[in-house]
Design a protein around this motif. Structure first.
Motif, PDB file in Angstrom:
ATOM      1  N   VAL A  32      -4.324   1.418 -22.784  1.00  0.00           N
ATOM      2  CA  VAL A  32      -4.874   0.172 -23.329  1.00  0.00           C
ATOM      3  C   VAL A  32      -3.764  -0.859 -23.513  1.00  0.00           C
ATOM      4  CG1 VAL A  32      -5.935  -0.836 -25.390  1.00  0.00           C
ATOM      5  CG2 VAL A  32      -6.876   1.253 -24.396  1.00  0.00           C
ATOM      6  N   SER A  33      -2.570  -0.386 -23.808  1.00  0.00           N
ATOM      7  CA  SER A  33      -1.436  -1.273 -24.050  1.00  0.00           C
ATOM      8  C   SER A  33      -1.019  -2.053 -22.804  1.00  0.00           C
ATOM      9  CB  SER A  33      -0.264  -0.450 -24.573  1.00  0.00           C
ATOM     10  OG  SER A  33       0.838  -1.262 -24.836  1.00  0.00           O
ATOM     11  N   ILE A  34      -1.211  -1.473 -21.637  1.00  0.00           N
ATOM     12  CA  ILE A  34      -0.764  -2.137 -20.400  1.00  0.00           C
ATOM     13  C   ILE A  34      -1.479  -3.482 -20.210  1.00  0.00           C
ATOM     14  CG2 ILE A  34      -0.577  -1.957 -17.884  1.00  0.00           C
ATOM     15  CD1 ILE A  34      -0.382   1.144 -18.319  1.00  0.00           C
ATOM     16  N   PRO A  35      -2.805  -3.510 -20.069  1.00  0.00           N
ATOM     17  CA  PRO A  35      -3.453  -4.809 -19.872  1.00  0.00           C
ATOM     18  C   PRO A  35      -3.404  -5.692 -21.117  1.00  0.00           C
ATOM     19  CG  PRO A  35      -5.103  -3.079 -20.048  1.00  0.00           C
ATOM     20  CD  PRO A  35      -3.763  -2.408 -19.994  1.00  0.00           C
ATOM     21  N   SER A  36      -3.319  -5.082 -22.296  1.00  0.00           N
ATOM     22  CA  SER A  36      -3.244  -5.875 -23.529  1.00  0.00           C
ATOM     23  C   SER A  36      -1.954  -6.690 -23.571  1.00  0.00           C
ATOM     24  CB  SER A  36      -3.330  -4.967 -24.756  1.00  0.00           C
ATOM     25  OG  SER A  36      -4.576  -4.324 -24.806  1.00  0.00           O
ATOM     26  N   ASN A  37      -0.848  -6.075 -23.184  1.00  0.00           N
ATOM     27  CA  ASN A  37       0.428  -6.803 -23.162  1.00  0.00           C
ATOM     28  C   ASN A  37       0.431  -7.890 -22.101  1.00  0.00           C
ATOM     29  OD1 ASN A  37       2.330  -5.878 -25.204  1.00  0.00           O
ATOM     30  ND2 ASN A  37       2.056  -3.883 -24.259  1.00  0.00           N
ATOM     31  N   ILE A  38      -0.177  -7.617 -20.959  1.00  0.00           N
ATOM     32  CA  ILE A  38      -0.250  -8.643 -19.914  1.00  0.00           C
ATOM     33  C   ILE A  38      -1.081  -9.827 -20.416  1.00  0.00           C
ATOM     34  CG2 ILE A  38      -1.113  -9.166 -17.596  1.00  0.00           C
ATOM     35  CD1 ILE A  38      -0.381  -6.225 -16.877  1.00  0.00           C
ATOM     36  N   ASN A  51       7.246 -13.060 -19.336  1.00  0.00           N
ATOM     37  CA  ASN A  51       8.066 -12.049 -18.673  1.00  0.00           C
ATOM     38  C   ASN A  51       8.391 -10.896 -19.626  1.00  0.00           C
ATOM     39  OD1 ASN A  51       9.303 -11.089 -16.384  1.00  0.00           O
ATOM     40  ND2 ASN A  51      11.141 -12.325 -16.605  1.00  0.00           N
ATOM     41  N   GLN A  52       8.652 -11.215 -20.874  1.00  0.00           N
ATOM     42  CA  GLN A  52       8.944 -10.192 -21.876  1.00  0.00           C
ATOM     43  C   GLN A  52       7.743  -9.262 -22.067  1.00  0.00           C
ATOM     44  OE1 GLN A  52       9.918 -11.795 -25.719  1.00  0.00           O
ATOM     45  NE2 GLN A  52      10.546  -9.816 -26.547  1.00  0.00           N
ATOM     46  N   PHE A  53       6.535  -9.823 -22.128  1.00  0.00           N
ATOM     47  CA  PHE A  53       5.349  -9.003 -22.310  1.00  0.00           C
ATOM     48  C   PHE A  53       5.012  -8.203 -21.056  1.00  0.00           C
ATOM     49  CE2 PHE A  53       4.965 -11.387 -26.130  1.00  0.00           C
ATOM     50  CZ  PHE A  53       4.286 -10.550 -26.994  1.00  0.00           C
ATOM     51  N   LEU A  54       5.364  -8.726 -19.886  1.00  0.00           N
ATOM     52  CA  LEU A  54       5.223  -7.932 -18.667  1.00  0.00           C
ATOM     53  C   LEU A  54       6.155  -6.719 -18.733  1.00  0.00           C
ATOM     54  CD1 LEU A  54       5.019 -10.744 -15.959  1.00  0.00           C
ATOM     55  CD2 LEU A  54       3.171  -9.221 -16.697  1.00  0.00           C
ATOM     56  N   GLY A  55       7.310  -6.894 -19.339  1.00  0.00           N
ATOM     57  CA  GLY A  55       8.225  -5.780 -19.555  1.00  0.00           C
ATOM     58  C   GLY A  55       7.623  -4.737 -20.485  1.00  0.00           C
ATOM     59  N   PHE A  56       6.939  -5.197 -21.535  1.00  0.00           N
ATOM     60  CA  PHE A  56       6.270  -4.263 -22.440  1.00  0.00           C
ATOM     61  C   PHE A  56       5.184  -3.483 -21.694  1.00  0.00           C
ATOM     62  CE2 PHE A  56       7.065  -7.465 -26.113  1.00  0.00           C
ATOM     63  CZ  PHE A  56       8.381  -7.061 -26.215  1.00  0.00           C
ATOM     64  N   SER A  61       3.388   1.577 -19.041  1.00  0.00           N
ATOM     65  CA  SER A  61       2.967   2.297 -17.831  1.00  0.00           C
ATOM     66  C   SER A  61       3.838   3.528 -17.598  1.00  0.00           C
ATOM     67  CB  SER A  61       2.980   1.382 -16.609  1.00  0.00           C
ATOM     68  OG  SER A  61       4.294   1.129 -16.163  1.00  0.00           O
ATOM     69  N   TYR A  62       5.139   3.419 -17.878  1.00  0.00           N
ATOM     70  CA  TYR A  62       6.017   4.579 -17.739  1.00  0.00           C
ATOM     71  C   TYR A  62       5.725   5.617 -18.822  1.00  0.00           C
ATOM     72  CZ  TYR A  62       8.726   2.514 -14.005  1.00  0.00           C
ATOM     73  OH  TYR A  62       9.112   1.994 -12.799  1.00  0.00           O
ATOM     74  N   GLU A  63       5.386   5.145 -20.004  1.00  0.00           N
ATOM     75  CA  GLU A  63       4.992   6.060 -21.078  1.00  0.00           C
ATOM     76  C   GLU A  63       3.739   6.832 -20.675  1.00  0.00           C
ATOM     77  OE1 GLU A  63       3.855   5.802 -25.835  1.00  0.00           O
ATOM     78  OE2 GLU A  63       4.372   3.990 -24.748  1.00  0.00           O
ATOM     79  N   LEU A  64       2.759   6.118 -20.122  1.00  0.00           N
ATOM     80  CA  LEU A  64       1.532   6.760 -19.664  1.00  0.00           C
ATOM     81  C   LEU A  64       1.821   7.759 -18.555  1.00  0.00           C
ATOM     82  CD1 LEU A  64      -1.542   7.062 -19.615  1.00  0.00           C
ATOM     83  CD2 LEU A  64      -1.612   5.074 -18.084  1.00  0.00           C
ATOM     84  N   GLU A  65       2.668   7.383 -17.616  1.00  0.00           N
ATOM     85  CA  GLU A  65       3.023   8.296 -16.523  1.00  0.00           C
ATOM     86  C   GLU A  65       3.611   9.592 -17.075  1.00  0.00           C
ATOM     87  OE1 GLU A  65       5.819   8.404 -12.500  1.00  0.00           O
ATOM     88  OE2 GLU A  65       5.722   6.566 -13.684  1.00  0.00           O
ATOM     89  N   ASN A  66       4.514   9.468 -18.018  1.00  0.00           N
ATOM     90  CA  ASN A  66       5.123  10.645 -18.627  1.00  0.00           C
ATOM     91  C   ASN A  66       4.078  11.522 -19.306  1.00  0.00           C
ATOM     92  OD1 ASN A  66       7.491  12.188 -19.727  1.00  0.00           O
ATOM     93  ND2 ASN A  66       6.557  11.483 -21.631  1.00  0.00           N
ATOM     94  N   GLN A  67       3.165  10.926 -20.035  1.00  0.00           N
ATOM     95  CA  GLN A  67       2.150  11.690 -20.763  1.00  0.00           C
ATOM     96  C   GLN A  67       1.184  12.399 -19.822  1.00  0.00           C
ATOM     97  OE1 GLN A  67       0.817   8.327 -22.939  1.00  0.00           O
ATOM     98  NE2 GLN A  67       2.415   8.497 -24.498  1.00  0.00           N
TER      99      GLN A  67
END
Length: 134
Positions: A32-38, A51-56, A61-67
Motif C-alpha cells: 500500500v505504501s508504494i502507490p501512496s508515496n507516489i 523525487n524524494q517520495f519516489l525514493g520512498f 518496493s524493496y521491502e515488499l520484495e524482501n518480505q
C-alpha cells in the motif's frame, strides 16, 4: 500497480494464520505504501519533493520484495505464486528509477534558468503548471 496490490493481498491469504499480525501485516503495509508515496509526492510543490517520495516508494518496493521472498523461503508461499509478483516488482522498480531520472532532468532544466514547457501527454501524471524560477 493495481495488479501488484491485488495479487499481493491475495498472497497474504495463503500465509499461515499465525502470520496475520506479523508478515502478512508487513506485506500489506509495504504494498500500500508504494502507490501512496507516489500519490503523495505528486501532490507536493516541487519536483525535488516528488523525487524524494519516489525514493520512498522504491524503498517500500524493496521491502515488499524482501518480505515476499522470505515468505517463499519459509515455505509459506510457492515459487509459482511468488515469481509473478517479483517480476512485477522488478518492472515497477525500473519504471520508478527511470521516472526519477526524468524528474531530475526536468529539475536541472528549471534550475539552469531555462524553461522548457512539456506537452501534457509526455507526463504520466498531472502536475501544476510550470512557473519560471528566477
Amino acid at each position: 500497480m493495481l495488479y501488484l496490490a491485488v495479487r499481493t493481498y491475495q498472497l497474504t491469504n495463503e500465509l499461515p494464520p499465525e502470520e496475520i499480525y506479523n508478515l502478512s501485516h508487513q506485506i500489506k503495509k509495504s504494498v500500500v505504501s508504494i502507490p501512496s508515496n507516489i500519490a503523495e509526492g505528486a501532490g507536493r510543490n516541487s519536483n525535488n519533493e516528488f523525487n524524494q517520495f519516489l525514493g520512498f516508494a522504491t524503498s517500500s518496493s524493496y521491502e515488499l520484495e524482501n518480505q515476499v521472498l522470505l515468505s517463499e523461503r519459509l515455505n509459506f508461499l510457492s515459487s509459482e505464486d511468488v515469481n509473478p509478483v517479483i517480476e512485477e516488482l522488478h518492472s515497477l522498480q525500473k519504471r520508478i528509477y527511470n521516472f526519477k531520472k526524468f524528474i531530475k532532468k526536468q529539475r536541472e532544466v528549471v534550475y539552469s534558468g531555462v524553461l522548457i514547457p512539456l506537452p501534457s501527454t509526455s507526463l504520466p501524471y498531472t502536475r501544476k503548471p510550470w512557473k519560471h524560477i528566477s
